[in-house]
Design a protein around this motif. Structure first.
Motif, PDB file in Angstrom:
ATOM      1  N   PHE A 121       1.454  -5.066 -33.506  1.00 29.57           N
ATOM      2  CA  PHE A 121       0.714  -4.956 -34.758  1.00 29.57           C
ATOM      3  C   PHE A 121      -0.580  -4.173 -34.565  1.00 29.57           C
ATOM      4  O   PHE A 121      -0.921  -3.284 -35.345  1.00 29.57           O
ATOM      5  CB  PHE A 121       0.413  -6.368 -35.288  1.00 29.57           C
ATOM      6  N   ARG A 122      -1.276  -4.467 -33.465  1.00 29.92           N
ATOM      7  CA  ARG A 122      -2.541  -3.761 -33.211  1.00 29.92           C
ATOM      8  C   ARG A 122      -2.292  -2.287 -32.919  1.00 29.92           C
ATOM      9  O   ARG A 122      -3.048  -1.430 -33.352  1.00 29.92           O
ATOM     10  CB  ARG A 122      -3.272  -4.409 -32.043  1.00 29.92           C
ATOM     11  N   LEU A 123      -1.219  -2.026 -32.170  1.00 34.56           N
ATOM     12  CA  LEU A 123      -0.907  -0.628 -31.861  1.00 34.56           C
ATOM     13  C   LEU A 123      -0.579   0.140 -33.137  1.00 34.56           C
ATOM     14  O   LEU A 123      -1.019   1.277 -33.333  1.00 34.56           O
ATOM     15  CB  LEU A 123       0.271  -0.544 -30.888  1.00 34.56           C
ATOM     16  N   LEU A 124       0.172  -0.521 -34.006  1.00 36.33           N
ATOM     17  CA  LEU A 124       0.539   0.129 -35.263  1.00 36.33           C
ATOM     18  C   LEU A 124      -0.719   0.430 -36.089  1.00 36.33           C
ATOM     19  O   LEU A 124      -0.887   1.530 -36.631  1.00 36.33           O
ATOM     20  CB  LEU A 124       1.489  -0.776 -36.054  1.00 36.33           C
ATOM     21  N   LEU A 154      -2.534   3.289 -34.625  1.00 35.17           N
ATOM     22  CA  LEU A 154      -1.848   4.547 -34.916  1.00 35.17           C
ATOM     23  C   LEU A 154      -2.171   5.016 -36.341  1.00 35.17           C
ATOM     24  O   LEU A 154      -2.516   6.175 -36.566  1.00 35.17           O
ATOM     25  CB  LEU A 154      -0.338   4.354 -34.743  1.00 35.17           C
ATOM     26  N   LEU A 155      -2.090   4.072 -37.288  1.00 33.71           N
ATOM     27  CA  LEU A 155      -2.389   4.423 -38.675  1.00 33.71           C
ATOM     28  C   LEU A 155      -3.830   4.912 -38.813  1.00 33.71           C
ATOM     29  O   LEU A 155      -4.097   5.904 -39.482  1.00 33.71           O
ATOM     30  CB  LEU A 155      -2.161   3.211 -39.586  1.00 33.71           C
ATOM     31  N   ALA A 156      -4.739   4.211 -38.152  1.00 34.07           N
ATOM     32  CA  ALA A 156      -6.152   4.587 -38.241  1.00 34.07           C
ATOM     33  C   ALA A 156      -6.414   5.929 -37.576  1.00 34.07           C
ATOM     34  O   ALA A 156      -7.381   6.622 -37.911  1.00 34.07           O
ATOM     35  CB  ALA A 156      -7.035   3.504 -37.621  1.00 34.07           C
ATOM     36  N   SER A 157      -5.541   6.315 -36.645  1.00 33.03           N
ATOM     37  CA  SER A 157      -5.716   7.616 -35.970  1.00 33.03           C
ATOM     38  C   SER A 157      -5.139   8.770 -36.765  1.00 33.03           C
ATOM     39  O   SER A 157      -5.388   9.931 -36.430  1.00 33.03           O
ATOM     40  CB  SER A 157      -5.018   7.608 -34.602  1.00 33.03           C
ATOM     41  N   LEU A 173     -11.440   3.786 -44.169  1.00 38.53           N
ATOM     42  CA  LEU A 173     -11.327   2.789 -43.107  1.00 38.53           C
ATOM     43  C   LEU A 173     -12.330   1.665 -43.289  1.00 38.53           C
ATOM     44  O   LEU A 173     -12.057   0.515 -42.952  1.00 38.53           O
ATOM     45  CB  LEU A 173     -11.484   3.458 -41.746  1.00 38.53           C
ATOM     46  N   LEU A 174     -13.477   2.001 -43.846  1.00 34.81           N
ATOM     47  CA  LEU A 174     -14.463   0.960 -44.124  1.00 34.81           C
ATOM     48  C   LEU A 174     -13.900  -0.023 -45.151  1.00 34.81           C
ATOM     49  O   LEU A 174     -14.030  -1.240 -45.019  1.00 34.81           O
ATOM     50  CB  LEU A 174     -15.738   1.625 -44.656  1.00 34.81           C
ATOM     51  N   ILE A 175     -13.242   0.531 -46.171  1.00 33.33           N
ATOM     52  CA  ILE A 175     -12.627  -0.324 -47.180  1.00 33.33           C
ATOM     53  C   ILE A 175     -11.513  -1.172 -46.543  1.00 33.33           C
ATOM     54  O   ILE A 175     -11.417  -2.379 -46.779  1.00 33.33           O
ATOM     55  CB  ILE A 175     -12.072   0.533 -48.343  1.00 33.33           C
ATOM     56  N   ALA A 176     -10.706  -0.523 -45.684  1.00 32.86           N
ATOM     57  CA  ALA A 176      -9.629  -1.254 -45.010  1.00 32.86           C
ATOM     58  C   ALA A 176     -10.209  -2.411 -44.193  1.00 32.86           C
ATOM     59  O   ALA A 176      -9.670  -3.521 -44.182  1.00 32.86           O
ATOM     60  CB  ALA A 176      -8.834  -0.310 -44.105  1.00 32.86           C
ATOM     61  N   THR A 177     -11.333  -2.141 -43.527  1.00 31.05           N
ATOM     62  CA  THR A 177     -11.970  -3.183 -42.718  1.00 31.05           C
ATOM     63  C   THR A 177     -12.317  -4.399 -43.574  1.00 31.05           C
ATOM     64  O   THR A 177     -12.101  -5.541 -43.181  1.00 31.05           O
ATOM     65  CB  THR A 177     -13.251  -2.621 -42.063  1.00 31.05           C
ATOM     66  N   LEU A 178     -12.842  -4.111 -44.768  1.00 31.09           N
ATOM     67  CA  LEU A 178     -13.248  -5.200 -45.650  1.00 31.09           C
ATOM     68  C   LEU A 178     -12.054  -5.944 -46.254  1.00 31.09           C
ATOM     69  O   LEU A 178     -12.219  -7.002 -46.852  1.00 31.09           O
ATOM     70  CB  LEU A 178     -14.124  -4.661 -46.779  1.00 31.09           C
ATOM     71  N   CYS A 179     -10.870  -5.371 -46.123  1.00 27.40           N
ATOM     72  CA  CYS A 179      -9.681  -6.044 -46.652  1.00 27.40           C
ATOM     73  C   CYS A 179      -9.177  -7.128 -45.706  1.00 27.40           C
ATOM     74  O   CYS A 179      -8.394  -7.992 -46.108  1.00 27.40           O
ATOM     75  CB  CYS A 179      -8.546  -5.047 -46.866  1.00 27.40           C
ATOM     76  N   MET A 180      -9.582  -7.076 -44.441  1.00 27.68           N
ATOM     77  CA  MET A 180      -8.965  -7.945 -43.441  1.00 27.68           C
ATOM     78  C   MET A 180      -9.259  -9.429 -43.672  1.00 27.68           C
ATOM     79  O   MET A 180      -8.357 -10.264 -43.582  1.00 27.68           O
ATOM     80  CB  MET A 180      -9.417  -7.525 -42.031  1.00 27.68           C
ATOM     81  N   THR A 181     -10.488  -9.778 -43.958  1.00 29.49           N
ATOM     82  CA  THR A 181     -10.816 -11.195 -44.167  1.00 29.49           C
ATOM     83  C   THR A 181     -10.076 -11.777 -45.370  1.00 29.49           C
ATOM     84  O   THR A 181      -9.460 -12.836 -45.256  1.00 29.49           O
ATOM     85  CB  THR A 181     -12.335 -11.372 -44.287  1.00 29.49           C
ATOM     86  N   ARG A 196      -7.716  -9.895 -36.067  1.00 28.33           N
ATOM     87  CA  ARG A 196      -7.670  -9.271 -34.727  1.00 28.33           C
ATOM     88  C   ARG A 196      -7.802  -7.752 -34.788  1.00 28.33           C
ATOM     89  O   ARG A 196      -8.045  -7.125 -33.767  1.00 28.33           O
ATOM     90  CB  ARG A 196      -6.346  -9.614 -34.033  1.00 28.33           C
ATOM     91  N   ILE A 197      -7.560  -7.151 -35.939  1.00 28.75           N
ATOM     92  CA  ILE A 197      -7.701  -5.686 -35.983  1.00 28.75           C
ATOM     93  C   ILE A 197      -8.965  -5.270 -36.742  1.00 28.75           C
ATOM     94  O   ILE A 197      -9.250  -4.084 -36.888  1.00 28.75           O
ATOM     95  CB  ILE A 197      -6.471  -4.997 -36.625  1.00 28.75           C
ATOM     96  N   ARG A 198      -9.732  -6.253 -37.221  1.00 29.70           N
ATOM     97  CA  ARG A 198     -10.876  -5.908 -38.065  1.00 29.70           C
ATOM     98  C   ARG A 198     -11.911  -5.059 -37.325  1.00 29.70           C
ATOM     99  O   ARG A 198     -12.354  -4.035 -37.818  1.00 29.70           O
ATOM    100  CB  ARG A 198     -11.540  -7.183 -38.603  1.00 29.70           C
ATOM    101  N   ARG A 199     -12.271  -5.513 -36.104  1.00 38.35           N
ATOM    102  CA  ARG A 199     -13.281  -4.766 -35.369  1.00 38.35           C
ATOM    103  C   ARG A 199     -12.801  -3.340 -35.067  1.00 38.35           C
ATOM    104  O   ARG A 199     -13.559  -2.382 -35.190  1.00 38.35           O
ATOM    105  CB  ARG A 199     -13.616  -5.469 -34.051  1.00 38.35           C
ATOM    106  N   MET A 200     -11.533  -3.242 -34.694  1.00 40.22           N
ATOM    107  CA  MET A 200     -11.005  -1.915 -34.370  1.00 40.22           C
ATOM    108  C   MET A 200     -11.096  -0.976 -35.584  1.00 40.22           C
ATOM    109  O   MET A 200     -11.516   0.167 -35.455  1.00 40.22           O
ATOM    110  CB  MET A 200      -9.549  -2.046 -33.932  1.00 40.22           C
TER     111      MET A 200
END
Lengths: 270, 207
Positions: free
Chosen positions: B16-19, B22-25, B59-67, B80-84
């Motif tokens: 999941f983290r790798l995926l 990859l998406l973020a890259s 990506l900032l918006i995506a980060t805020l979606c995690m919680t 687990r992927i929020r910080r990344m």
């Protein structure tokens, strides 16, 4: 379609021309979307043949003109002009067309004609940008020139570029080219010409009067509120070697046009 | 997923983290391949700068979606992927600032640009607020700062709002895209307001 024309070296810069593919694929024509590639992608949806122009207002020959009839008596010229966009990029384009003054004279403006107003086609069925719910543009796109500006030898109505009829995304079938003003003055796909006594309202001035004035003369001394106008990127520009150059007042056409503004404060009338 | 055993499996989490990585890259890979192919059009500097800025914002918006995703699904993988994702946003924001300085300004007019151009000031503010967040993103800093770490990282809220202002200020005529992002941000902030309210606390002030 190839066009017959007479080259006009006196009205042409010898600077390196921007390649055809860039001229035809990097456009601001918000009728087809706000992305630079949108016009090249979607302008095919516009029909430019047949085409007619309405002529109205303070003139002796008003009426609806078929494009061919309006152009018929005139010989096409080729003029290589610089085009400076208000966004701080520029191109060098070989236009084919007719001096604006030649056409306007045939329409016989009256003494009350102080300004010329131009209007772009408004047809949301053909122009997807006009269907956007979030656009702040009050269609149709409209522009205008003072009569002496319109009659200046440089003002040009283009029907082609690089020897061929205009690509639709460049404003087919007929567009204005006013090389000493920012690109947005050079209105595309014209369907209406009106002679009038009062100064016309122009699209960008209506949206943001503090950013875009009626005159919009290229002027490195007057910054756009959001960016500097001192320099421009001549396209094509490289990533590692950006093609920066100093912007010149009146886009380098001061000799021909500076007299039009000799008593005006160009900081106020920007 | 919640409660099932495979969703907590270390291998699944790793995949999941790798995926996510990859998406973020993707924006970066897109840029690199297009620069290599010279297919960014006649004004590539402008193109690169805009793409990087938008990637940072997304990506900032995506980060805020995690919680919220964690709370709604009950699955902790999102956290687990929020910080990344946050660090990817900072990575793109940094490149965006550098691209702007190099390709758009050419390192000239710096003073005028950063004092007189409101949308640049907004963008700069947004970026400045991200710097301490990136610097304190390590486990060590998290432990060391304790409660104040949470407080500090609430800077992400004003940062994203100012980033949105930075964008909407540049929209010349079609604001549709930014209206969409604005609504997304509004929802993401509103749910936090609601949670804070339900715990009897003032949002964004106390943790």
């Amino acid at each position: 379609k190839s066009l017959n024309f007479v080259p006009m070296p006196d009205y042409s810069t010898a600077e390196e021309k921007t390649p055809f593919k860039d001229v035809a694929q990097y456009n601001n024509f918000y009728e087809f979307g706000t992305g630079k590639g949108d016009p090249a992608r979607y302008a095919e949806e516009m029909t430019v043949d047949p085409w007619s122009l309405g002529v109205e207002g303070e003139c002796e020959q008003p009426g609806e003109y078929a494009l061919e009839d309006l152009l018929k008596p005139h010989e096409y010229q080729e003029r290589v002009y610089r085009l400076r966009c208000v966004e701080a990029w520029s191109m060098v384009i070989p236009w084919i067309g007719v001096p604006l003054a030649d056409i306007l004279k045939r329409l016989q403006p009256t003494s009350r004609a102080k300004y010329v107003y131009f209007e772009t086609l408004h047809d949301p069925d053909q122009m997807r940008g006009q269907r956007s719910l979030f656009s702040t543009i009050d269609w149709p796109y409209q522009e205008g020139l003072r009569m002496d500006e319109a009659m200046n030898e440089l003002s040009f109505l283009a029907v082609g570029l690089y020897g061929k009829t205009l690509p639709k995304q460049n404003g087919a079938p007929i567009r204005l080219v006013v090389p000493w003003k920012y690109g947005f003055k050079s209105i595309k796909s014209i369907v209406k010409i009106r002679f009038q006594e009062e100064r016309p309202e122009t699209t960008w001035e209506m949206i943001a009067p503090q950013e875009y004035g009626f005159y919009a003369n290229v002027n490195p001394e007057v910054d756009h509120p959001r960016w500097s106008q001192k320099r421009e990127r001549r396209l094509p520009s490289g990533l590692l070697s950006p093609n920066w150059m100093e912007t010149v007042k009146f886009n380098g056409y001061g000799e021909q046009v500076a007299h039009l503004y000799k008593d005006m404060d160009l900081r106020k009338f920007f | 997923m919640p409660g099932s055993r495979w969703s907590g499996h270390p291998r699944f989490l790793l995949a999941f983290r790798l995926l996510a990585a990859l998406l973020a890259s993707m924006p970066f890979l897109f840029l690199v391949s297009n620069i290599a192919a010279q297919s960014l059009g006649p004004d590539p500097g402008q193109e690169v700068t805009e793409l990087l800025g938008l990637a940072a914002f997304q990506l900032l918006i995506a980060t805020l979606c995690m919680t919220p995703l964690k709370r709604w699904t009950g699955w902790s993988g999102w956290i687990r992927i929020r910080r990344m994702l946050g660090l990817f946003a900072f990575f793109y924001a940094t490149l965006h600032v550098l691209a702007f300085l190099q390709f758009i300004l050419g390192w000239t007019d710096l003073w005028v640009t950063f004092t007189k151009r409101p949308y640049i000031v907004a963008g700069a503010l947004s970026f400045l607020m991200l710097i301490p967040l990136a610097l304190t993103s390590t486990q060590g800093m998290m432990k060391r700062l304790g409660r104040s770490w949470k407080q500090l990282h609430k800077l992400v809220y004003p940062s994203i709002v100012v980033a949105w202002v930075h964008f909407i200020w540049q929209a010349r005529s079609d604001v549709g895209e930014m209206v969409f992002y604005g609504l997304a941000i509004l929802v993401l902030l509103a749910v936090r307001w609601k949670w804070a309210g339900s715990r009897g606390m003032i949002p964004f002030v106390r943790g």
